[in-house]
Design a protein around this motif. Structure first.
Motif, PDB file in Angstrom:
ATOM      1  N   SER A  73      35.927  38.713  43.806  1.00 48.82           N
ATOM      2  CA  SER A  73      36.495  37.860  44.847  1.00 48.82           C
ATOM      3  C   SER A  73      35.437  36.940  45.439  1.00 48.82           C
ATOM      4  O   SER A  73      35.694  35.756  45.675  1.00 48.82           O
ATOM      5  N   ASP A  74      34.250  37.460  45.639  1.00 47.90           N
ATOM      6  CA  ASP A  74      33.169  36.689  46.256  1.00 47.90           C
ATOM      7  C   ASP A  74      32.486  35.713  45.301  1.00 47.90           C
ATOM      8  O   ASP A  74      31.904  34.728  45.759  1.00 47.90           O
ATOM      9  N   ASN A  75      32.540  35.978  43.997  1.00 54.80           N
ATOM     10  CA  ASN A  75      31.689  35.224  43.082  1.00 54.80           C
ATOM     11  C   ASN A  75      32.400  34.356  42.052  1.00 54.80           C
ATOM     12  O   ASN A  75      31.866  33.325  41.667  1.00 54.80           O
ATOM     13  N   VAL A  76      33.565  34.750  41.579  1.00 50.44           N
ATOM     14  CA  VAL A  76      34.223  33.978  40.521  1.00 50.44           C
ATOM     15  C   VAL A  76      34.895  32.751  41.133  1.00 50.44           C
ATOM     16  O   VAL A  76      35.770  32.870  41.982  1.00 50.44           O
ATOM     17  N   GLN A  77      34.449  31.577  40.704  1.00 53.92           N
ATOM     18  CA  GLN A  77      35.006  30.315  41.206  1.00 53.92           C
ATOM     19  C   GLN A  77      35.809  29.577  40.152  1.00 53.92           C
ATOM     20  O   GLN A  77      36.781  28.899  40.460  1.00 53.92           O
ATOM     21  N   SER A  78      35.384  29.683  38.910  1.00 53.27           N
ATOM     22  CA  SER A  78      36.016  28.966  37.813  1.00 53.27           C
ATOM     23  C   SER A  78      36.302  29.965  36.701  1.00 53.27           C
ATOM     24  O   SER A  78      35.437  30.768  36.347  1.00 53.27           O
ATOM     25  N   LEU A  79      37.522  29.908  36.158  1.00 54.25           N
ATOM     26  CA  LEU A  79      37.926  30.915  35.191  1.00 54.25           C
ATOM     27  C   LEU A  79      38.759  30.297  34.079  1.00 54.25           C
ATOM     28  O   LEU A  79      39.668  29.513  34.334  1.00 54.25           O
ATOM     29  N   TYR A  80      38.418  30.654  32.850  1.00 59.70           N
ATOM     30  CA  TYR A  80      39.220  30.307  31.680  1.00 59.70           C
ATOM     31  C   TYR A  80      39.527  31.601  30.953  1.00 59.70           C
ATOM     32  O   TYR A  80      38.618  32.366  30.621  1.00 59.70           O
ATOM     33  N   ILE A  81      40.808  31.863  30.722  1.00 59.34           N
ATOM     34  CA  ILE A  81      41.224  33.026  29.946  1.00 59.34           C
ATOM     35  C   ILE A  81      42.004  32.515  28.741  1.00 59.34           C
ATOM     36  O   ILE A  81      43.051  31.887  28.891  1.00 59.34           O
ATOM     37  N   SER A  82      41.506  32.784  27.568  1.00 57.09           N
ATOM     38  CA  SER A  82      42.126  32.356  26.316  1.00 57.09           C
ATOM     39  C   SER A  82      43.242  33.311  25.911  1.00 57.09           C
ATOM     40  O   SER A  82      43.210  34.502  26.238  1.00 57.09           O
ATOM     41  N   SER A  83      44.188  32.777  25.175  1.00 52.44           N
ATOM     42  CA  SER A  83      45.246  33.636  24.635  1.00 52.44           C
ATOM     43  C   SER A  83      44.688  34.546  23.544  1.00 52.44           C
ATOM     44  O   SER A  83      45.330  35.503  23.146  1.00 52.44           O
ATOM     45  N   TYR A  84      43.487  34.277  23.070  1.00 51.17           N
ATOM     46  CA  TYR A  84      42.879  35.045  21.991  1.00 51.17           C
ATOM     47  C   TYR A  84      41.892  36.105  22.479  1.00 51.17           C
ATOM     48  O   TYR A  84      41.174  36.692  21.685  1.00 51.17           O
TER      49      TYR A  84
END
Length: 129
Positions: A73-84
């Motif tokens: 919660s404190d650190n993740v600002q940008s996230l990409y989750i692939s379908s793979y």
């Protein structure tokens, strides 16, 4: 060799954080300098996450087991989750709930949208997709 740092801690921290941000390739080495540097620098590894393979997904799952939920919660600002990445929908939703302060999100899904994802996305107040 002295156990005490030669510089004030706030200056030492600034030096290590600046080095990590300017030269991201040095992060693995910087993490091994000392325990205090690990505490300062490790959150920078999680600012922008790209979960695009089963190997990366497994590493994040391990971190989810070891770290308090506030860490993400404190650190993740940008996230990409692939379908793979190999994560089932439930794991994707669980991880998204751990990151309510995202400002950037990219999700790779094979249509239709995974069950249960829309309520989770509605809870992300600051996100740009």
């Amino acid at each position: 060799m002295d156990a005490e740092p030669a510089l004030p801690l706030d200056l030492e921290r600034e030096i290590f954080e600046t080095a990590a941000l300017l030269y991201p390739g040095t992060l693995p080495t910087l993490l091994r300098v000392s325990r205090r540097v690990l505490v300062w620098i490790e959150p920078l590894l999680y600012r922008a996450l790209r979960i695009d393979s089963p190997k990366t997904a497994a590493a994040i799952e391990r971190a989810m087991e070891l770290k308090p939920s506030s860490f993400f919660s404190d650190n993740v600002q940008s996230l990409y989750i692939s379908s793979y990445c190999g994560w089932p929908n439930q794991t994707r939703c669980t991880f998204l709930r751990l990151c309510p302060h995202l400002v950037s999100l990219s999700l790779g899904f094979i249509m239709p949208l995974p069950t249960g994802i829309l309520p989770v996305l509605a809870g992300l107040l600051h996100v740009r997709m």
